[in-house]
Design a protein around this motif. Structure first.
Motif, PDB file in Angstrom:
ATOM      1  N   UNK A  83     -17.300  12.875 -14.244  1.00  0.00           N
ATOM      2  CA  UNK A  83     -15.856  13.031 -14.476  1.00  0.00           C
ATOM      3  C   UNK A  83     -15.249  11.911 -15.302  1.00  0.00           C
ATOM      4  N   UNK A  84     -15.919  10.774 -15.448  1.00  0.00           N
ATOM      5  CA  UNK A  84     -15.346   9.664 -16.202  1.00  0.00           C
ATOM      6  C   UNK A  84     -14.031   9.206 -15.589  1.00  0.00           C
ATOM      7  N   UNK A  85     -12.976   9.146 -16.396  1.00  0.00           N
ATOM      8  CA  UNK A  85     -11.669   8.720 -15.889  1.00  0.00           C
ATOM      9  C   UNK A  85     -11.058   9.728 -14.916  1.00  0.00           C
ATOM     10  N   UNK A  86     -11.670  10.892 -14.799  1.00  0.00           N
ATOM     11  CA  UNK A  86     -11.211  11.865 -13.818  1.00  0.00           C
ATOM     12  C   UNK A  86     -11.561  11.479 -12.390  1.00  0.00           C
ATOM     13  N   UNK A  87     -12.325  10.398 -12.222  1.00  0.00           N
ATOM     14  CA  UNK A  87     -12.681   9.901 -10.893  1.00  0.00           C
ATOM     15  C   UNK A  87     -12.160   8.485 -10.728  1.00  0.00           C
ATOM     16  N   UNK A  88     -11.530   8.213  -9.594  1.00  0.00           N
ATOM     17  CA  UNK A  88     -11.077   6.864  -9.264  1.00  0.00           C
ATOM     18  C   UNK A  88     -11.484   6.547  -7.835  1.00  0.00           C
ATOM     19  N   UNK A  89     -11.819   5.277  -7.603  1.00  0.00           N
ATOM     20  CA  UNK A  89     -12.315   4.860  -6.292  1.00  0.00           C
ATOM     21  C   UNK A  89     -11.609   3.604  -5.811  1.00  0.00           C
ATOM     22  N   UNK A  90     -11.025   3.709  -4.626  1.00  0.00           N
ATOM     23  CA  UNK A  90     -10.439   2.570  -3.931  1.00  0.00           C
ATOM     24  C   UNK A  90     -11.359   2.198  -2.770  1.00  0.00           C
ATOM     25  N   UNK A  91     -11.949   1.011  -2.844  1.00  0.00           N
ATOM     26  CA  UNK A  91     -12.739   0.515  -1.719  1.00  0.00           C
ATOM     27  C   UNK A  91     -11.791  -0.074  -0.677  1.00  0.00           C
ATOM     28  N   UNK A  92     -12.169  -0.016   0.579  1.00  0.00           N
ATOM     29  CA  UNK A  92     -11.387  -0.642   1.636  1.00  0.00           C
ATOM     30  C   UNK A  92     -12.212  -1.754   2.275  1.00  0.00           C
ATOM     31  N   UNK A 107       0.848  -1.196   0.000  1.00  0.00           N
ATOM     32  CA  UNK A 107       0.000   0.000   0.000  1.00  0.00           C
ATOM     33  C   UNK A 107       0.881   1.242   0.000  1.00  0.00           C
ATOM     34  N   UNK A 108       1.062   1.836  -1.158  1.00  0.00           N
ATOM     35  CA  UNK A 108       1.770   3.112  -1.258  1.00  0.00           C
ATOM     36  C   UNK A 108       1.288   3.836  -2.497  1.00  0.00           C
ATOM     37  N   UNK A 109       1.738   5.086  -2.642  1.00  0.00           N
ATOM     38  CA  UNK A 109       1.259   5.916  -3.743  1.00  0.00           C
ATOM     39  C   UNK A 109       1.623   5.314  -5.100  1.00  0.00           C
ATOM     40  N   UNK A 110       2.821   4.760  -5.218  1.00  0.00           N
ATOM     41  CA  UNK A 110       3.252   4.195  -6.503  1.00  0.00           C
ATOM     42  C   UNK A 110       2.358   3.033  -6.903  1.00  0.00           C
ATOM     43  N   UNK A 111       2.005   2.165  -5.952  1.00  0.00           N
ATOM     44  CA  UNK A 111       1.138   1.029  -6.269  1.00  0.00           C
ATOM     45  C   UNK A 111      -0.251   1.504  -6.685  1.00  0.00           C
ATOM     46  N   UNK A 112      -0.774   2.489  -5.982  1.00  0.00           N
ATOM     47  CA  UNK A 112      -2.093   3.012  -6.324  1.00  0.00           C
ATOM     48  C   UNK A 112      -2.086   3.610  -7.726  1.00  0.00           C
ATOM     49  N   UNK A 113      -1.112   4.458  -8.007  1.00  0.00           N
ATOM     50  CA  UNK A 113      -1.081   5.097  -9.325  1.00  0.00           C
ATOM     51  C   UNK A 113      -0.835   4.076 -10.425  1.00  0.00           C
ATOM     52  N   UNK A 114      -0.159   2.973 -10.088  1.00  0.00           N
ATOM     53  CA  UNK A 114       0.079   1.933 -11.072  1.00  0.00           C
ATOM     54  C   UNK A 114      -1.182   1.209 -11.502  1.00  0.00           C
ATOM     55  N   UNK A 115      -2.245   1.319 -10.710  1.00  0.00           N
ATOM     56  CA  UNK A 115      -3.522   0.697 -11.072  1.00  0.00           C
ATOM     57  C   UNK A 115      -4.347   1.564 -12.013  1.00  0.00           C
ATOM     58  N   UNK A 116      -3.955   2.826 -12.179  1.00  0.00           N
ATOM     59  CA  UNK A 116      -4.787   3.792 -12.895  1.00  0.00           C
ATOM     60  C   UNK A 116      -4.161   4.176 -14.231  1.00  0.00           C
ATOM     61  N   UNK A 117      -5.009   4.370 -15.225  1.00  0.00           N
ATOM     62  CA  UNK A 117      -4.521   4.738 -16.553  1.00  0.00           C
ATOM     63  C   UNK A 117      -3.959   6.152 -16.566  1.00  0.00           C
ATOM     64  N   UNK A 118      -4.488   7.015 -15.720  1.00  0.00           N
ATOM     65  CA  UNK A 118      -4.048   8.405 -15.651  1.00  0.00           C
ATOM     66  C   UNK A 118      -4.274   8.915 -14.245  1.00  0.00           C
ATOM     67  N   UNK A 119      -3.638  10.015 -13.891  1.00  0.00           N
ATOM     68  CA  UNK A 119      -3.884  10.582 -12.568  1.00  0.00           C
ATOM     69  C   UNK A 119      -5.288  11.168 -12.536  1.00  0.00           C
TER      70      UNK A 119
END
Length: 400
Positions: free
Chosen positions: A312-321, A12-24
């Motif tokens: 927002x389309x791809x402008x929105x990303x959601x991580x469930x916990x 769990x870190x920022x790099x792993x999270x951003x690696x799941x997403x096509x864009x910021x």
């Protein structure tokens, strides 16, 4: 342990999270399946710090009263007040009492100290002034909107004077009567005065937009953004009170829908001013409809996340916990044939999981829905896994 699940799991870190997403994404939301567990708030703090420092997110917003959140924003951006005052006056729902929320505010203030005034890290609440037992009086937001317009536009353009609002509003305890949540006849939301206030609030909000070129030139963007929030909050609260007085079978669905639509409007406005991080219950941030039972009857409504995602389309990303155990609340280890059970078999304490890869595993094994013995925990729905951008899994929540 399923090897496909193991391959989908990352630290769990920022790099792993951003690696799941096509864009910021412009708005990156981190949900939680229950409120008040410090382990989840600590994880949020760690992850949000990394995302601010490495990915340059500029606002942190949580499921708290948007009006009260102004107190926190003033503190973290300019040092107004003291930390003790801010924790007492800047949060709703009791969030100010949590050590992790205090640490978040302290860190945000320290982060801003010495930074250029043009590049602050901002704080916002994105909930309305609402509690599960009722809603605030619209006085604060409505009179604040009127005061802004009084300072900026010709008096003859205003639909009413301030004393007219005061007369129509009456005593605040008429609006905040907790009995009105269960007894619509106790609500003042459909009285003649309340209906007139709805029209006046709509006219004031419309005047704000009609005068936008002048207002933006005569004041700051922050002033404009606050005035817009006053308008959203005043009209939203009056709408919420209107439906509190409703007696139809759809009353609760409408109230829950109004609340999440107010959340969504605030989140969209926050995202307008730059990349933002949001934290709230999974049920408010998910892309699916939210569902619950109230009075033995099923109720469903579109969540704030669903509304924002549609806009927002791809402008929105959601991580469930999700959590494995909350033993102090009677939530023991998840059955192995549930989504949480698949994740609980992993060896480490916490992961961020590629939800789409996990969804492929879910399709193969067809896990059962987890049933929580405690109403305060909302398990993952196997049917919705593919709709998340990632899943943060924490093995055990322990008493604070």
């Amino acid at each position: 342990m399923n090897p496909a699940v193991r391959d989908a799991a990352h630290v769990v870190d920022a790099a792993s999270v951003m690696g799941l997403l096509a864009t910021r994404p412009r708005l990156l939301a981190l949900g939680e399946p229950t409120h008040g567990e410090e382990v989840l708030l600590d994880l949020r703090n760690d992850l949000f710090r990394q995302l601010v420092e490495q990915e340059h997110y500029r606002t942190i917003t949580i499921e708290s009263d948007c009006m009260m959140g102004l107190v926190v924003d003033d503190y973290v951006t300019s040092g107004t007040g003291t930390l003790d005052e801010v924790m007492e006056r800047g949060f709703s729902h009791g969030w100010g009492a949590y050590a992790a929320n205090r640490e978040l505010v302290r860190w945000m203030r320290a982060y801003n100290d010495g930074r250029p005034a043009s590049e602050p890290l901002r704080f916002a609440g994105f909930d309305g002034p609402l509690e599960i037992t009722g809603a605030a009086s619209p006085r604060q937001s409505l009179t604040a909107l009127h005061a802004c317009l009084t300072a900026w536009v010709d008096a003859d353009l205003l639909p009413c004077a301030a004393d007219t609002l005061d007369r129509l509003l009456g005593a605040d305890d008429r609006w905040t009567d907790p009995a009105a949540m269960m007894d619509p006849s106790r609500s003042v939301g459909q009285t003649p005065e309340a209906k007139q206030l709805r029209l006046l609030a709509d006219d004031l909000a419309a005047l704000l937009y009609a005068q936008a070129p002048h207002l933006l030139a005569a004041s700051s963007r922050d002033d404009w953004d606050r005035a817009r929030m006053y308008g959203r909050t005043a009209t939203g609260l009056l709408r919420y009170h209107f439906w509190m007085a409703d007696t139809s079978p759809s009353r609760m669905a409408r109230l829950l829908g109004v609340r999440d639509s107010m959340m969504a409007a605030n989140l969209l406005a926050i995202a307008e001013r730059g990349p933002a991080l949001a934290n709230a219950h999974n049920g408010h941030l998910q892309r699916n409809k939210s569902r619950m039972r109230m009075g033995g009857l099923p109720v469903e409504w579109w969540s704030a996340g669903a509304i924002v995602s549609a806009r927002l389309g791809e402008g929105y990303a959601f991580l469930a916990t999700a959590l494995g155990t909350i033993r102090h609340q009677g939530v023991e280890a998840p059955p192995p044939d549930t989504v949480e059970g698949l994740l609980y078999a992993l060896p480490e304490d916490r992961y961020v999981v590629d939800a789409r890869r996990l969804a492929a595993v879910v399709d193969d094994v067809t896990p059962a829905p987890r049933v929580s013995p405690w109403f305060g925990y909302s398990p993952l729905d196997p049917a919705h896994v593919a709709g998340h951008d990632g899943i943060v899994f924490v093995r055990d929540a322990r008493p604070s």
